[in-house]
Enzyme design. Structure first.
Site, mmCIF file in Angstrom:
data_model
loop_
_atom_site.group_PDB
_atom_site.id
_atom_site.type_symbol
_atom_site.label_atom_id
_atom_site.label_comp_id
_atom_site.label_asym_id
_atom_site.label_seq_id
_atom_site.Cartn_x
_atom_site.Cartn_y
_atom_site.Cartn_z
ATOM 1 N N ASN A 89 37.979 39.711 49.408
ATOM 2 C CA ASN A 89 39.162 40.462 49.333
ATOM 3 C C ASN A 89 38.504 41.951 49.232
ATOM 4 O O ASN A 89 38.301 42.298 48.264
ATOM 5 C CB ASN A 89 40.184 39.996 48.262
ATOM 6 C CG ASN A 89 41.014 41.141 47.804
ATOM 7 O OD1 ASN A 89 41.338 41.937 48.890
ATOM 8 N ND2 ASN A 89 41.647 41.106 46.703
ATOM 9 N N HIS A 98 48.931 38.984 45.424
ATOM 10 C CA HIS A 98 47.853 39.452 44.644
ATOM 11 C C HIS A 98 48.251 40.102 43.268
ATOM 12 O O HIS A 98 49.495 40.978 43.286
ATOM 13 C CB HIS A 98 46.780 40.388 45.173
ATOM 14 C CG HIS A 98 45.628 40.463 44.800
ATOM 15 N ND1 HIS A 98 45.417 41.503 43.561
ATOM 16 C CD2 HIS A 98 44.472 40.018 44.731
ATOM 17 C CE1 HIS A 98 44.534 41.455 43.037
ATOM 18 N NE2 HIS A 98 43.618 40.493 43.583
ATOM 19 N N LYS A 123 39.830 44.514 49.538
ATOM 20 C CA LYS A 123 40.708 45.608 48.788
ATOM 21 C C LYS A 123 40.764 47.125 49.656
ATOM 22 O O LYS A 123 40.519 46.858 50.804
ATOM 23 C CB LYS A 123 40.596 45.748 47.310
ATOM 24 C CG LYS A 123 40.403 44.377 46.542
ATOM 25 C CD LYS A 123 40.391 44.598 44.944
ATOM 26 C CE LYS A 123 40.295 43.440 44.652
ATOM 27 N NZ LYS A 123 40.621 43.262 43.095
ATOM 28 N N GLU A 156 43.864 33.449 39.470
ATOM 29 C CA GLU A 156 42.861 34.793 39.270
ATOM 30 C C GLU A 156 43.638 35.248 37.902
ATOM 31 O O GLU A 156 44.458 36.025 37.824
ATOM 32 C CB GLU A 156 43.252 35.955 40.356
ATOM 33 C CG GLU A 156 42.804 35.117 41.649
ATOM 34 C CD GLU A 156 42.533 36.728 42.638
ATOM 35 O OE1 GLU A 156 41.213 36.701 42.753
ATOM 36 O OE2 GLU A 156 43.211 37.568 42.710
ATOM 37 N N SER A 183 36.013 38.649 39.173
ATOM 38 C CA SER A 183 34.638 39.031 39.039
ATOM 39 C C SER A 183 33.676 37.965 39.449
ATOM 40 O O SER A 183 32.651 37.864 38.404
ATOM 41 C CB SER A 183 34.533 39.392 37.312
ATOM 42 O OG SER A 183 35.219 40.370 37.072
ATOM 43 N N GLY A 206 36.632 40.063 45.146
ATOM 44 C CA GLY A 206 36.710 41.258 45.531
ATOM 45 C C GLY A 206 35.492 42.187 45.487
ATOM 46 O O GLY A 206 34.946 42.382 46.390
ATOM 47 N N GLY A 207 35.319 42.857 44.210
ATOM 48 C CA GLY A 207 34.332 43.866 44.371
ATOM 49 C C GLY A 207 32.689 43.340 44.973
ATOM 50 O O GLY A 207 32.080 44.209 45.680
HETATM 51 P P1 PGA Z 1 37.167 40.957 41.669
HETATM 52 O O1 PGA Z 1 38.549 40.752 42.377
HETATM 53 O O2 PGA Z 1 36.251 40.160 42.298
HETATM 54 O O3 PGA Z 1 36.729 42.368 41.939
HETATM 55 O O4 PGA Z 1 37.443 40.878 40.300
HETATM 56 C C1 PGA Z 1 38.957 39.412 42.694
HETATM 57 C C2 PGA Z 1 40.500 39.695 43.208
HETATM 58 O O5 PGA Z 1 41.155 40.832 42.734
HETATM 59 O O6 PGA Z 1 40.766 39.114 44.383
#
Ligand code: PGA
Length: 240
Positions: A7, A84, A9, A156, A202, A223-224
């Site tokens: 994702n 989300h 973002k 999540e 994360s 995400g990140g």
């Molecule tokens: P993150 O995001 O891996 O940056 O924590 C996950 C998500 O929000 O889908």
């Protein structure tokens, strides 16, 4: 093999997106959900299967600024994130909107990735399962069985999602396995359907090997770490 969904973002500008495509091998078994304007580039220039991060509740036509399920399907999008926690928080997405989005996606054959998860206070109160169960039932009760069978759920915990700056703490393997089992049992008992459940929050190259030992977990929504080529390559190598 785990299901890996990135994702991305709104992290990347156009140059960042092009670099990511160049610096990662990609794989049809891995799904990348880029920002809307980058979808065609991913479809044409990368080896990833492409998803979207959101979809309109509306059908299309005279609806300025919206991006509809039919348009996504026509570009080659195969998956779409729905509900989300960032969209629920920033845009106050309602239950009715989530139902509408999932229904519209299903009509054009796009697989919804439906996000659920508790916030910090709910975790502290030990009501994670109540929250997650409610988020599922209040949407699933209004969906056709055929639709329910296709949805992938992403568990999540909101408190474990990174803000893009600071690494967040994540649940233990036992906690993830416990909530995942709860979700699978709930969907099986209430709707007689088996569901794939991903963990998100994360996930990165430091914790993925440990997370990979949770056999009941079907994969990750990332995400990140899904915009950092080196990190994402590592996660793909371990899982695809
Ligand atoms: P993150 O995001 O891996 O940056 O924590 C996950 C998500 O929000 O889908």
């Amino acid at each position: 093999m785990k299901i890996i969904i990135g994702n991305q973002k709104a992290y990347l500008d156009a140059e960042g997106m092009n670099n990511f495509i160049k610096e990662t091998k990609g794989d049809k078994n891995v799904i990348i959900c880029p920002s809307f304007p980058y979808i065609s580039t991913y479809v044409e220039k990368s080896n990833y299967t492409v998803g979207a991060q959101d979809v309109s509740t509306r059908d299309g036509g005279a609806t300025t600024g919206e991006i509809c399920a039919k348009q996504l399907a026509s570009l080659g999008v195969k998956y779409c994130i729905v509900g989300h926690s960032e969209r629920r928080a920033f845009f106050k997405e309602s239950r009715e909107e989530l139902i509408e989005k999932i229904t519209k996606l299903s009509e054009v054959g796009i697989i919804p990735i439906f996000c659920v998860g508790e916030n910090r206070e709910e975790k502290d109160e030990d009501i994670t399962k109540d929250v997650v169960g409610r988020e599922i039932l209040q949407v699933y009760d209004y969906l056709e069985k055929e639709t329910i069978e296709k949805i992938i759920i992403a568990y999540e915990p909101i408190w474990a999602i990174s803000d893009g700056k600071n690494p967040a703490r994540i649940p233990t393997n036992v906690e993830i396995a416990d909530v995942t089992a709860y979700i699978k049992d709930l969907v099986s008992e209430k709707y007689n359907a088996s569901v794939k459940v991903l963990y998100g929050g994360s996930v990165n190259k430091k914790n993925v090997d440990e997370l990979n030992t949770i056999s009941i977990c079907d994969g990750y929504l990332i995400g990140g770490a899904s915009v950092k080529a080196e990190e994402f390559n590592y996660i793909m190598e371990r899982n695809v």
